[in-house]
Design a protein around this motif. Structure first.
Motif, PDB file in Angstrom:
ATOM      1  N   VAL A 166      -5.068   2.021  -9.200  1.00 26.53           N
ATOM      2  CA  VAL A 166      -5.240   3.251  -7.902  1.00 26.53           C
ATOM      3  C   VAL A 166      -6.724   4.204  -8.138  1.00 26.53           C
ATOM      4  O   VAL A 166      -6.745   4.703  -7.098  1.00 26.53           O
ATOM      5  CB  VAL A 166      -3.761   4.602  -8.476  1.00 26.53           C
ATOM      6  N   ARG A 167      -6.841   4.861  -9.083  1.00 26.43           N
ATOM      7  CA  ARG A 167      -7.980   5.337  -9.403  1.00 26.43           C
ATOM      8  C   ARG A 167      -9.279   4.912  -8.996  1.00 26.43           C
ATOM      9  O   ARG A 167     -10.670   5.833  -8.763  1.00 26.43           O
ATOM     10  CB  ARG A 167      -8.131   6.397 -10.953  1.00 26.43           C
ATOM     11  N   THR A 168      -9.566   3.453  -9.579  1.00 27.14           N
ATOM     12  CA  THR A 168     -10.812   2.757  -9.340  1.00 27.14           C
ATOM     13  C   THR A 168     -11.433   1.613  -8.434  1.00 27.14           C
ATOM     14  O   THR A 168     -11.968   1.345  -8.231  1.00 27.14           O
ATOM     15  CB  THR A 168     -11.468   3.043 -10.801  1.00 27.14           C
ATOM     16  N   CYS A 169     -10.072   0.995  -8.293  1.00 21.91           N
ATOM     17  CA  CYS A 169     -10.163  -0.203  -7.816  1.00 21.91           C
ATOM     18  C   CYS A 169     -10.000   0.112  -6.147  1.00 21.91           C
ATOM     19  O   CYS A 169      -9.631   0.740  -5.628  1.00 21.91           O
ATOM     20  CB  CYS A 169      -9.346  -0.800  -8.422  1.00 21.91           C
ATOM     21  N   PHE A 170     -10.577  -0.700  -5.126  1.00 21.63           N
ATOM     22  CA  PHE A 170     -10.705  -0.998  -3.903  1.00 21.63           C
ATOM     23  C   PHE A 170     -10.745  -2.191  -2.730  1.00 21.63           C
ATOM     24  O   PHE A 170     -10.990  -3.486  -4.089  1.00 21.63           O
ATOM     25  CB  PHE A 170     -11.615  -0.010  -3.146  1.00 21.63           C
ATOM     26  N   VAL A 171     -10.332  -2.272  -2.296  1.00 17.51           N
ATOM     27  CA  VAL A 171      -9.964  -3.565  -1.303  1.00 17.51           C
ATOM     28  C   VAL A 171     -12.148  -4.037  -0.342  1.00 17.51           C
ATOM     29  O   VAL A 171     -12.335  -2.751   0.295  1.00 17.51           O
ATOM     30  CB  VAL A 171      -9.013  -4.031  -0.668  1.00 17.51           C
ATOM     31  N   SER A 172     -12.413  -4.833  -0.724  1.00 18.12           N
ATOM     32  CA  SER A 172     -13.644  -4.655  -0.229  1.00 18.12           C
ATOM     33  C   SER A 172     -13.686  -5.527   1.362  1.00 18.12           C
ATOM     34  O   SER A 172     -12.719  -5.324   1.460  1.00 18.12           O
ATOM     35  CB  SER A 172     -14.135  -6.575  -0.989  1.00 18.12           C
ATOM     36  N   ASP A 173     -14.468  -5.452   2.160  1.00 20.79           N
ATOM     37  CA  ASP A 173     -14.546  -5.787   3.628  1.00 20.79           C
ATOM     38  C   ASP A 173     -14.933  -7.043   3.304  1.00 20.79           C
ATOM     39  O   ASP A 173     -14.956  -7.843   2.212  1.00 20.79           O
ATOM     40  CB  ASP A 173     -15.823  -5.432   4.711  1.00 20.79           C
TER      41      ASP A 173
END
Length: 344
Positions: free
Chosen positions: A139-146
């Motif tokens: 939740v704090r560090t990961c994200f979804v790339s375009d």
């Protein structure tokens, strides 16, 4: 404890609405029903599908609902308030799969600083991480790339021809495990661990194809209307960039021959529910529970359960027998009596 400390109501005075997935195991439903009727002695219970309840928050009756939860991602089309059950699509891609992949990547690639040493491999310090810690790191560090960046990350991961180059990684993040140990989460882990949701398997299935494959199984005259009403719910859908990426994936996939020739539409629109994705179904259940006339006619009474010992599915409640329903001839329980009421 639940009723008297947190809800401050008498369970015998309140009907119960349970929001469930259509893939919920029957034994779980039967056990929960037995607890409510035998232990709490509630007057009635209703198990409602989360996909259908989500539409109540938007005031619409037709949509394709994609629920990206913990154990699986499930797409289900609903037309005029009726679930098209033969068109559902699901994959075991959700929070659980992400946590497993994230833990493996952390143990393999990331380092940790202890009170005495720096730059030690995480696997040499601990063999595994608690589930709560893994979720907090996600939740704090990961994200979804375009879409463009995600395709490059996937090409570099498989690197079939040996020429693919990975795009520049985002900065590393220091995550405190406790008072002495600091975990360094690599940028290459932060932006690539979520890509497993969008990587197509051997059957060319991904979380984005669930919606399109579900539409293909719907009647052709309903596809355009359903495609223009997409609803995405679930805790996994709260990841930064998730909604933008899945819409980009759909618009890219719809140009492929598999979908372009038979889908009969290229316009896709997504609704924004009036709540966070992980609580949309709960809000819809709360709205349905407030409709006392409808709730009373669809709930299963304690008397019926005592006689039959079973709880019907939602689809069996469309035209249920009168003995299944809550007895309308009797006065209903005092549903709105407050906890601080002085009534005797």
């Amino acid at each position: 404890m639940l009723y008297f400390r947190h809800l401050l109501v008498n369970p015998r005075d309140r009907r119960v609405v349970v929001i469930e997935s259509i893939l919920c195991p029957s034994h779980f439903r039967e056990t929960l029903t037995k607890v409510f009727f035998k232990h709490f002695e509630v007057p009635s219970v209703l198990f409602a599908p989360c996909h259908l309840m989500s539409l109540l928050t938007l005031g619409i009756n037709s949509a394709v609902v994609l629920d990206c939860g913990y154990t699986e991602a499930l797409a289900l089309p609903i037309y005029e308030g009726i679930m098209i059950l033969n068109a559902w699509e699901a994959l075991p891609l959700g929070g659980k799969a992400i946590h497993k992949e994230l833990q493996a990547r952390l143990l393999e690639e990331c380092t940790v600083d202890t009170g005495t040493n720096t730059g030690e491999g995480l696997a040499s310090v601990m063999s595994s991480l608690p589930e709560e810690t893994i979720e907090d790191i996600k939740v704090r560090t990961c994200f979804v790339s375009d879409l463009q960046r995600g395709e490059k990350i996937q090409a570099a991961k498989f690197n079939i021809d040996g020429k693919a180059e990975r795009p520049q990684s985002p900065p590393d993040v220091a995550y405190p495990l406790d008072g002495e140990r600091i975990l360094h989460v690599k940028g290459s882990v932060r932006d690539s661990v979520i890509e497993m949701l969008f990587e197509q398997d051997n059957e060319e299935k991904s979380i984005a194809t669930l919606i399109l494959d579900s539409l293909l199984q719907c009647p052709i005259d309903t596809r355009k209307h359903l495609a223009e009403n997409l609803v995405i719910i679930g805790g996994t859908a709260m990841l930064p960039g998730f909604l933008h990426r899945i819409m980009a994936e759909i618009r890219c996939l719809v140009e492929k021959p598999k979908y372009k020739e038979v889908l009969a539409t290229k316009t896709f629109k997504v609704h924004t529910p009036p709540a966070k994705p992980n609580s949309v179904a709960w809000l819809g259940g709360a709205i349905f529970g407030a409709l006392q006339d409808i709730l009373g006619s669809r709930s299963v009474s304690k008397e019926y359960y005592s006689q039959t010992g079973r709880i019907p599915d939602w689809c069996c409640l469309n035209n249920p027998p009168l003995e299944m329903m809550y007895e309308t001839s009797k006065a209903p329980p005092p549903l709105m009596k407050r906890a601080y009421s002085t009534e005797k």
